[in-house]
Scaffold this motif. Structure first.
Motif, PDB file in Angstrom:
ATOM      1  N   ALA A  41      82.044  45.361  42.792  1.00 50.66           N
ATOM      2  CA  ALA A  41      83.453  45.703  42.568  1.00 50.66           C
ATOM      3  C   ALA A  41      84.014  46.665  43.614  1.00 50.66           C
ATOM      4  N   PRO A  42      83.242  47.660  44.079  1.00 52.37           N
ATOM      5  CA  PRO A  42      83.793  48.528  45.129  1.00 52.37           C
ATOM      6  C   PRO A  42      84.261  47.758  46.359  1.00 52.37           C
ATOM      7  N   ASP A  43      83.594  46.653  46.699  1.00 48.70           N
ATOM      8  CA  ASP A  43      84.026  45.847  47.845  1.00 48.70           C
ATOM      9  C   ASP A  43      85.431  45.298  47.633  1.00 48.70           C
TER      10      ASP A  43
ATOM     11  N   ALA B  41      80.354  53.235  44.312  1.00 46.17           N
ATOM     12  CA  ALA B  41      80.745  53.252  42.899  1.00 46.17           C
ATOM     13  C   ALA B  41      81.268  54.625  42.470  1.00 46.17           C
ATOM     14  N   PRO B  42      80.664  55.756  42.913  1.00 48.98           N
ATOM     15  CA  PRO B  42      81.244  57.051  42.546  1.00 48.98           C
ATOM     16  C   PRO B  42      82.685  57.221  43.021  1.00 48.98           C
ATOM     17  N   GLU B  43      82.987  56.719  44.224  1.00 48.13           N
ATOM     18  CA  GLU B  43      84.379  56.768  44.684  1.00 48.13           C
ATOM     19  C   GLU B  43      85.267  55.919  43.798  1.00 48.13           C
ATOM     20  N   MET B  44      84.792  54.720  43.435  1.00 45.96           N
ATOM     21  CA  MET B  44      85.577  53.840  42.582  1.00 45.96           C
ATOM     22  C   MET B  44      85.801  54.471  41.210  1.00 45.96           C
ATOM     23  N   ALA B  45      84.813  55.211  40.728  1.00 46.81           N
ATOM     24  CA  ALA B  45      84.907  55.811  39.401  1.00 46.81           C
ATOM     25  C   ALA B  45      86.038  56.834  39.302  1.00 46.81           C
TER      26      ALA B  45
END
Length: 438
Positions: free
Chosen positions: A124-126, A133-137
């Motif tokens: 999903a981050p892509d 993932a931490p940035e996406m969170a």
């Protein structure tokens, strides 16, 4: 990194990216561009020989089941189920209906945890433009929490039957070492019911991701069983008419070594092919429950699909299916069932093939009179997908535009590879990208 341009705007350049997170394993991608076309592309795998097949020789059946679980920390159940199916076929042993049902439940747990991990932490981050993932969170906290919650449910299913969620030890020839208590299953069912609603929301969310449009032609290979959506049993089929028993695999599929990779490539009748969640849904959509097919219809995305990037939606769909299937199979759970049938070792050759999260996982064993291994062969899904990955990369990067910057090509290539969820090794980095232009 170097970048040079000629007077006619043609460019040559070398890129070296030593580490990429969010893929299990280590490897490299080399691309050579000539006259605006990809002249050569190599997906190089550095995974060292692990010698598992040789290590199994001279070992008894139970050692095989416990040892192959160590091949992968993400899908140990798949390795155990393919191995135990092959061993039981040699012993001419048919597990009880209870054992067969509970093994399917355990396998559902692996699909749930593996697919949840891939969707939320790796893929999903892509699609959303995040490096991790931490940035996406930070932007999607509820979605990431939901993913971790679903992954936890999958782990709990595996732990209930296998004693632990990583490298479980509960499976044996003839069944399980013990049956979970009625209380354990009751508590598990509450979590499954809670997860089912989360899974419906996950399908809806994944369908809204900015998924690239990239239709291609490829061959889909999966198991198919006449009674249910194939997980732990079935015949090997393709969308091109193949329909064979698992013991016929070697007559149609060919593994071979290439100089640039320590992982084997595989072809079906000399063509690359796809295994995994998208191939499964493309081949078996009609066997999904009607309520789940109704949810899929609301997404506006039609299956069978020729867009490889729809693999992420296929994983979300299979999470929902695995939760509902585990609920169905545990509805009338009988804790008093006999957890195993004692086997009598026999010599012979046996085959096992199941649907690991990443695709069909094929095993072949030859046992002696004591039931000890004389030879073993294991064909994992990632090696089967490698030729298809290279074919996909060449097609997709050409469509993406070879005049793009090296950084843009590298990032898009990484996204393509991650989309297959390759399980290369236990390392945490993958791509060493090099582009040569002239």
């Amino acid at each position: 990194m170097s970048d040079s341009r000629t007077g006619n705007n043609l460019r040559t350049g070398d890129i070296h990216v030593p580490v990429l997170a969010r893929v299990e394993g280590e490897g490299a991608l080399d691309i050579r561009i000539r006259n605006g076309q990809i002249d050569d592309l190599k997906l190089r795998i550095f995974e060292p020989p692990r010698l598992f097949e040789k290590l199994l020789e001279g070992r008894p059946a139970q050692d095989v089941i416990d040892t192959v679980a160590r091949i992968c920390g993400i899908c140990p159940v798949a390795y155990q189920m393919s191995a135990v199916a092959a061993i039981e076929s040699i012993f001419q042993l048919t597990p009880s209906p209870w054992v067969q049902a509970m093994r399917r439940v355990m396998y559902c747990g692996e699909w749930i945890q593996s697919h949840s991990l891939h969707i939320h932490l790796l893929a999903a981050p892509d699609f959303l433009g995040f490096d991790s993932a931490p940035e996406m969170a930070k932007r999607f906290p509820a979605e990431v929490r939901r993913g971790l919650h679903l992954q936890g449910i999958g782990n709990e299913i595996i732990r209930t039957f296998g004693g632990r969620s990583v490298h479980p030890v509960g499976v044996r020839p003839g069944g399980f070492f013990r049956a979970p208590t009625a209380t354990a299953i009751s508590e598990l069912r509450e979590k499954l019911q809670d997860g089912l609603q989360a899974a419906s929301g996950l399908i809806e969310w994944v369908a809204t991701l900015p998924i690239p449009v990239d239709d291609q032609e490829f061959v889909c290979v999966s198991l198919r069983h006449h009674d249910d959506y194939a997980i732990e049993r079935g015949r090997i089929i393709s969308d091109q008419g193949l329909d064979i028993g698992i013991d016929d695999y070697e007559r149609h599929f060919r593994e071979f070594q290439v100089p640039h990779s320590t992982a084997l490539h595989a072809l079906l009748d000399d063509r690359p092919y796809l295994v995994g969640p998208l191939a499964r849904i493309n081949n078996n959509l009609d066997q999904l429950p009607a309520d789940l097919r109704a949810i899929i219809a609301t997404t506006g995305i039609a299956f069978p699909s020729r867009n490889m990037f729809h693999s992420i939606l296929a994983r979300a769909i299979e999470i929902h299916y695995a939760l509902s299937e585990a609920l169905r199979l545990t509805e009338d759970y009988d804790a008093g069932s006999t957890p195993f049938i004692e086997p009598s070792p026999l010599p012979g050759i046996g085959f096992g093939c199941t649907e690991a999260p990443r695709g069909i996982l094929w095993h072949r064993y030859e046992l002696d009179e004591q039931g000890w291994v004389k030879s073993a062969r294991i064909v994992p899904p990632t090696s089967q997908n490698q030729a298809r990955m290279e074919e996909d990369l060449k097609t997709t990067l050409t469509r993406f535009g070879l005049n793009q910057t090296d950084d843009a090509l590298r990032l898009h290539g990484e996204m393509v590879v991650r989309n297959y969820d390759p399980c290369i090794s236990c390392a945490t980095h993958f791509l060493d990208f090099r582009a040569e232009r002239s």
